[in-house]
Design an enzyme around this catalytic site. Structure first.
Site, PDB file in Angstrom:
ATOM      1  N   LYS B  93       0.832  -1.212   0.000  1.00 21.79           N
ATOM      2  CA  LYS B  93       0.000   0.000   0.000  1.00 21.79           C
ATOM      3  C   LYS B  93       0.866   1.263   0.000  1.00 21.79           C
ATOM      4  CE  LYS B  93      -3.970  -2.487   1.116  1.00 21.79           C
ATOM      5  NZ  LYS B  93      -3.502  -3.855   1.336  1.00 21.79           N
ATOM      6  N   ARG B  94       1.906   1.308  -0.831  1.00 23.75           N
ATOM      7  CA  ARG B  94       2.789   2.459  -0.869  1.00 23.75           C
ATOM      8  C   ARG B  94       2.232   3.556  -1.759  1.00 23.75           C
ATOM      9  NH1 ARG B  94       4.561  -0.507   2.818  1.00 23.75           N
ATOM     10  NH2 ARG B  94       6.779  -0.815   3.190  1.00 23.75           N
TER      11      ARG B  94
END
Lengths: 277, 277
Positions: B93-94
């Site tokens: 989830k960057r």
């Protein structure tokens, strides 16, 4: 660190400077490359040179993760080295479903997990309330929520019209309702805004919350405007500078030149603080 | 791995199962705790027991980061152990400004950086185009963009009305324009939707893109509905299960029971694939 401690620190140091430790091993002065942990040696020198001028340090996780396990060790050592009178920010932009956010919170806040003990972490709001709250379950720890970022892509979604507002304004308003009346105590917003009207709108929505402003220096942005429209009687601002300070010189004088850059910013900040009523 | 390779894999294995390696050291069978790297030993046994039934593995980064440098070593070893005929997803989830997203991409895609070589990474869209594109600068690597997640907080922002749509629909439409006409080749969406009308709307917006569906098992959700409204002639789905498989038993038979759970899902998937025209 509490809200009032952070506020006191700003007035004592006459600074709201945050130094972004975006330490890129490929940009280090060559005389450091023989060290066993050149990233930590560099950070240590930067911290020694700037700590009295700085209220917050913000390691950007990407720079450490890109080194694998070795990078995490440099990060742990850097965090342990930071003086107690500095606010610490894990710039990690995390956010996931509740149990996963809980693990990220443990990673950054609980020293028995990954050896880290940051005061705060930057969090992406897209997944909503249950992705943010686990970070606030830790007493005295802060969430710094992305609201209006400073990059070109901030136009894509953050500025989408939602009812009479833009999305980032809905984020700022909604997040405050999750936390309750003392939300400003541990909820900060990332605001790349440098224009007077944007900052005025944001301050109307979040009059007491600290704002973390990444937009001074390499990302552009005027310290004067940010200060004029962002400062509150409690300070209420952290203004970040990374590359301008870290890479002020690539020679043996890198720390000295970093200090000069930090000092220049601190002096301007002291002048802005003097204008507060 | 290319789009057509992933599609072939699905029809060859008669499965679109993704196993989420959310490996929690606190939940491991006690007989593994004496191992030098119990997380890797556990993952190895799960992979051995499920690889022929599984097209993708998805380590959740939070579980590894919470162990500090040691966790990154478990992650590296796990990734190296995964068979070549499996698609690999860094569930991280960057998303950050361009140069930082570039470093995250290097972390997960370039083995000379952190020792990792994932096929794909999950990315949060809030920061827009320049936060996403650096991941696609790597040939043959994929972005899996959060669209409509499965957690309660998905209501807070993702479902905000924007013009005639909801925000997640704007994300799905807009992201495709960033990538060009062959966007489906390397752009996937996280879709926690399990309801017929939502999936139908999403398929109308993204008829060929793969959807990664996390909502089966512990997070609820019906495999039948997801399959009926989500499958495409190319497969087009990865359905994740984590806890139901990993922790099917806490005893010495954990791998055997994990296989039984995976096999049950794979058999249902084979039936759904058989209904495709």
């Amino acid at each position: 660190m509490t809200y009032s401690e952070l506020s006191e620190l700003i007035f004592r140091k006459q600074s709201y400077l945050c130094v972004g430790l975006d330490t890129d091993p490929r940009k280090l002065p060559t005389h450091l490359l023989g060290e066993s942990d050149p990233v930590f040696t560099f950070n240590k020198a930067i911290i020694d040179a700037t700590a009295d001028l700085t209220v917050a340090y913000k390691p950007n996780l990407a720079f450490y993760e890109a080194q694998g396990p070795r990078g995490w060790e440099s990060l742990q050592k850097t965090l342990d080295y930071l003086p107690a009178d500095c606010f610490t920010i894990a710039d990690a932009k995390r956010g996931d479903i509740g149990n996963t956010s809980g693990l990220y919170a443990r990673t950054f806040f609980d020293p028995t997990a990954a050896g880290l003990h940051f005061d705060s972490v930057t969090v992406a709001p897209y997944m909503g309330q249950d992705s943010v709250m686990p970070f606030l379950d830790y007493n005295h720890k802060w969430v710094i929520l992305l609201a209006l970022t400073s990059n070109p892509g901030s136009a894509d979604f953050q500025r989408q019209p939602v009812a009479e507002q833009e999305l980032f304004e809905v984020v700022i308003e909604t997040a405050q309702t999750w936390v309750g009346p003392d939300h400003h105590e541990r909820l900060m917003f990332v605001v790349g805004a440098t224009q007077a009207d944007e900052l005025t709108r944001i301050r109307a929505l979040a009059p007491k919350n600290f704002l973390l402003v990444p937009g001074v220096g390499a990302q552009g942005g005027s310290l004067t405007d940010v200060s004029r429209y962002g400062l509150t009687p409690d300070g209420g601002l952290l203004v970040n500078a990374s590359r301008n300070i870290l890479y002020a010189s690539s020679g043996a004088d890198f720390a000295e030149r970093a200090r000069a850059e930090a000092q220049s910013l601190q002096r301007q900040m002291a002048e802005h603080l003097a204008t507060l009523p």
